[in-house]
Design a protein around this motif. Structure first.
Motif, PDB file in Angstrom:
ATOM      1  N   PRO A   1       0.815  -1.223   0.000  1.00 55.47           N
ATOM      2  CA  PRO A   1       0.000   0.000   0.000  1.00 55.47           C
ATOM      3  C   PRO A   1       0.852   1.279   0.000  1.00 55.47           C
ATOM      4  O   PRO A   1       0.516   2.245  -0.669  1.00 55.47           O
ATOM      5  N   ASN A   2       1.956   1.280   0.733  1.00 57.32           N
ATOM      6  CA  ASN A   2       2.808   2.478   0.773  1.00 57.32           C
ATOM      7  C   ASN A   2       3.417   2.785  -0.588  1.00 57.32           C
ATOM      8  O   ASN A   2       3.500   3.946  -0.989  1.00 57.32           O
ATOM      9  N   SER A   3       3.871   1.751  -1.309  1.00 56.50           N
ATOM     10  CA  SER A   3       4.468   2.003  -2.617  1.00 56.50           C
ATOM     11  C   SER A   3       3.420   2.502  -3.609  1.00 56.50           C
ATOM     12  O   SER A   3       3.723   3.321  -4.480  1.00 56.50           O
ATOM     13  N   LEU A   4       2.196   2.031  -3.470  1.00 55.46           N
ATOM     14  CA  LEU A   4       1.134   2.504  -4.364  1.00 55.46           C
ATOM     15  C   LEU A   4       0.791   3.969  -4.092  1.00 55.46           C
ATOM     16  O   LEU A   4       0.538   4.736  -5.024  1.00 55.46           O
ATOM     17  N   VAL A   5       0.788   4.372  -2.825  1.00 56.31           N
ATOM     18  CA  VAL A   5       0.524   5.776  -2.491  1.00 56.31           C
ATOM     19  C   VAL A   5       1.629   6.659  -3.059  1.00 56.31           C
ATOM     20  O   VAL A   5       1.368   7.737  -3.603  1.00 56.31           O
TER      21      VAL A   5
ATOM     22  N   SER B   1      -3.687   5.997  -4.941  1.00 59.77           N
ATOM     23  CA  SER B   1      -4.244   5.838  -3.593  1.00 59.77           C
ATOM     24  C   SER B   1      -5.461   4.914  -3.573  1.00 59.77           C
ATOM     25  O   SER B   1      -5.688   4.199  -2.602  1.00 59.77           O
ATOM     26  N   ARG B   2      -6.268   4.925  -4.624  1.00 61.60           N
ATOM     27  CA  ARG B   2      -7.450   4.047  -4.675  1.00 61.60           C
ATOM     28  C   ARG B   2      -7.016   2.576  -4.679  1.00 61.60           C
ATOM     29  O   ARG B   2      -7.540   1.752  -3.939  1.00 61.60           O
ATOM     30  N   LYS B   3      -6.049   2.270  -5.512  1.00 62.17           N
ATOM     31  CA  LYS B   3      -5.542   0.903  -5.570  1.00 62.17           C
ATOM     32  C   LYS B   3      -4.878   0.522  -4.252  1.00 62.17           C
ATOM     33  O   LYS B   3      -4.937  -0.619  -3.816  1.00 62.17           O
ATOM     34  N   SER B   4      -4.263   1.510  -3.575  1.00 62.52           N
ATOM     35  CA  SER B   4      -3.636   1.285  -2.282  1.00 62.52           C
ATOM     36  C   SER B   4      -4.676   0.874  -1.242  1.00 62.52           C
ATOM     37  O   SER B   4      -4.445  -0.031  -0.439  1.00 62.52           O
TER      38      SER B   4
END
Length: 103
Positions: free
Chosen positions: A80-84, A89-92
């Motif tokens: 989740p952190n790498s996606l943010v 952020s939605r995918k996170s």
């Protein structure tokens, strides 16, 4: 260059179920310590190779696990952190929700 030996397993632990993270971390530390001991013993015996080949064999053997970790790193799942950080952020949020279901 990032130390893949430390980073790759830690990323995997983060995506694991919270109730198993301590066991994963302890197992990783145990394997790391055993690997260091084995490396010392192997290098001690390789040092005895005549003709100046000892350091070459030692270096070649050290490249094997490093190559495996380096090649396997791109196949780790996104956290989740790498996606943010990538602006997703939605995918996170979906990824975090999926990880929390495994608890």
């Amino acid at each position: 260059m990032i130390n893949f030996v430390a980073v790759s397993p830690l990323i995997s632990f983060r995506n694991g179920a919270p109730r198993h993270r301590g066991a994963f971390n302890s197992g990783f530390q145990l394997c790391l310590g055993c690997g260091i001991l084995i490396a010392y013993l192997v290098n001690y015996n390789i040092e005895k190779i005549k003709g100046g080949w000892g350091w070459r064999v030692s270096l070649g053997l050290a490249a094997v696990p490093a190559s495996i970790l380096t090649i396997s790193t791109p196949f780790l799942p996104e956290t989740p952190n790498s996606l943010v950080q990538q602006g997703q952020s939605r995918k996170s949020q979906e990824n975090a929700a999926e990880n929390s279901r495994h608890c």
